[in-house]
Design a protein around this motif. Structure first.
Motif, PDB file in Angstrom:
ATOM      1  N   GLU A 118      43.966  20.200  53.201  1.00  0.00           N
ATOM      2  CA  GLU A 118      43.546  19.007  52.480  1.00  0.00           C
ATOM      3  C   GLU A 118      42.308  18.430  53.170  1.00  0.00           C
ATOM      4  OE1 GLU A 118      46.842  16.371  52.244  1.00  0.00           O
ATOM      5  OE2 GLU A 118      47.992  17.673  50.904  1.00  0.00           O
ATOM      6  N   GLY A 120      37.832  17.930  52.407  1.00  0.00           N
ATOM      7  CA  GLY A 120      36.687  18.151  51.548  1.00  0.00           C
ATOM      8  C   GLY A 120      35.760  19.152  52.196  1.00  0.00           C
ATOM      9  N   GLN A 121      34.539  18.758  52.449  1.00  0.00           N
ATOM     10  CA  GLN A 121      33.595  19.666  53.077  1.00  0.00           C
ATOM     11  C   GLN A 121      33.942  19.881  54.542  1.00  0.00           C
ATOM     12  OE1 GLN A 121      29.515  18.456  52.758  1.00  0.00           O
ATOM     13  NE2 GLN A 121      28.712  20.376  53.586  1.00  0.00           N
ATOM     14  N   ILE A 122      33.830  21.125  54.969  1.00  0.00           N
ATOM     15  CA  ILE A 122      33.972  21.477  56.384  1.00  0.00           C
ATOM     16  C   ILE A 122      32.575  21.772  56.915  1.00  0.00           C
ATOM     17  CG2 ILE A 122      35.013  23.055  58.050  1.00  0.00           C
ATOM     18  CD1 ILE A 122      37.054  21.359  56.531  1.00  0.00           C
ATOM     19  N   HIS A 123      32.148  20.998  57.885  1.00  0.00           N
ATOM     20  CA  HIS A 123      30.783  21.154  58.401  1.00  0.00           C
ATOM     21  C   HIS A 123      30.708  22.143  59.553  1.00  0.00           C
ATOM     22  CE1 HIS A 123      30.985  17.179  56.441  1.00  0.00           C
ATOM     23  NE2 HIS A 123      29.752  17.432  56.073  1.00  0.00           N
ATOM     24  N   LEU A 161      37.499  29.719  53.254  1.00  0.00           N
ATOM     25  CA  LEU A 161      36.970  28.351  53.319  1.00  0.00           C
ATOM     26  C   LEU A 161      35.506  28.274  52.905  1.00  0.00           C
ATOM     27  CD1 LEU A 161      38.528  26.985  56.648  1.00  0.00           C
ATOM     28  CD2 LEU A 161      39.357  26.720  54.295  1.00  0.00           C
ATOM     29  N   LYS A 164      34.159  25.310  50.930  1.00  0.00           N
ATOM     30  CA  LYS A 164      34.134  24.059  51.694  1.00  0.00           C
ATOM     31  C   LYS A 164      33.084  24.090  52.802  1.00  0.00           C
ATOM     32  CE  LYS A 164      39.117  23.162  51.107  1.00  0.00           C
ATOM     33  NZ  LYS A 164      39.056  21.882  50.386  1.00  0.00           N
TER      34      LYS A 164
END
Length: 314
Positions: A118, A120-123, A161, A164
């Motif tokens: 859960e 949002g974006q994974i940097h 991923l 994301k």
């Protein structure tokens, strides 16, 4: 770097012991202050660190939290993870931390984790989880455990991923020990030779480094950069349990976990973004080979790449 500093840096790298020890870190550190990420460099960004319950993973999570990131500690053992999370909270009051369970060596658990995540974006995605079993062991899918943990699981998790991670950074933690190993093209699962844990570890790290440019090419359309780094010799629980004699003999020269994690944190936060597909140590790109006998061909890399894609179902 000035010419003198470049020459000193190269000499430290080639002579191994001073370069990989705390000596190399402290000498190089004198030229870094202007290069340090700003204190809030990761504010508003999310990072995942696998194997974050101790050692380099915990130090990496702490370093990212200090720069303002929301850090997800992806761990196999939730009890150890809770202890690490509490330690980081004490060091960085108000840090945004999330504890996740994921066994990176288990491809089905990786799929479960990616599906249930859960976020949002994974940097930033840091692949730090590591093992060095004394005897040949298998993952739940029947893959040699170091290959599954260091290569197959990270490859699968990164790909799952990928939506994301668009525009983000992927960092894999390798080892200077990989310099001693050839790419195990004919036996990636370590079935044929007498098994040695340290050799299996180094072989899997060689695979990580060899596949980094290919992974970078795969992820380039989504503007995801890929870096592999090695932390030098750091005093961690994993090193103590896996190589107790080496640890005992070198302890005065070992880096702290924070010193070992410095380049990982820097790669995650520095601007401008570092070039993709490189192998790093102490904030500088490094050669991937020093010995002629370890060189592999593009065909060798492609062979291992295809093996790993097939093994992960990608």
């Amino acid at each position: 770097m000035t010419a003198l500093r470049t020459a000193l840096d190269t000499a430290l790298d080639r002579t191994v012991l001073p370069g990989y020890s705390r000596i190399g870190y402290l000498v190089r550190r004198t030229s870094w202050p202007a290069d340090d990420p700003r204190p809030d460099a990761l504010r508003g960004r999310t990072a995942i660190v696998t194997g974050a319950s101790s050692g380099l993973g915990k130090a990496t999570a702490l370093g990212l939290a200090r720069l303002g990131a929301t850090v997800r500690l992806a761990v196999r053992n939730l009890d150890k993870g809770r202890t690490a999370l509490a330690d980081i909270e004490r060091e960085v009051p108000g840090a945004e931390l999330v504890l996740d369970r994921c066994d990176v060596s288990d491809l089905e658990d990786v799929r479960r984790y990616a599906k249930e995540l859960e976020a949002g974006q994974i940097h930033v995605l840091v692949h730090n989880a590591g093992v060095m079993p004394p005897k040949r062991a298998l993952s739940p899918q029947g893959h040699e455990l170091t290959l599954a943990t260091h290569v197959l699981g990270p490859l699968l998790l990164t790909d799952l991923l990928r939506p994301k991670l668009a525009g983000g950074r992927v960092i894999l933690i390798a080892s200077g020990g990989m310099y001693t190993q050839q790419l195990p093209t004919e036996d990636p699962e370590y079935r044929n030779d007498p098994y040695r844990g340290a050799t299996a570890y180094a072989r899997s790290k060689r695979i990580q480094v060899a596949l980094t440019p290919l992974l970078a090419t795969r992820l380039a359309p989504d503007n995801i950069t890929v870096a592999t780094m090695h932390p030098g010799w750091s005093d961690t629980p994993g090193l103590t349990s896996s190589l107790p004699l080496f640890t005992k003999l070198t302890r005065p020269l070992l880096r702290t976990p924070a010193e070992g994690a410095d380049t990982t944190v820097w790669l995650a936060a520095t601007t401008p973004e570092p070039p993709t597909g490189k192998f790093w140590h102490d904030r500088q790109p490094r050669p991937t080979h020093y010995l002629a006998r370890t060189q592999e061909s593009p065909a060798d890399r492609q062979h291992i790449w295809q093996y790993c894609l097939d093994a992960t179902g990608l």
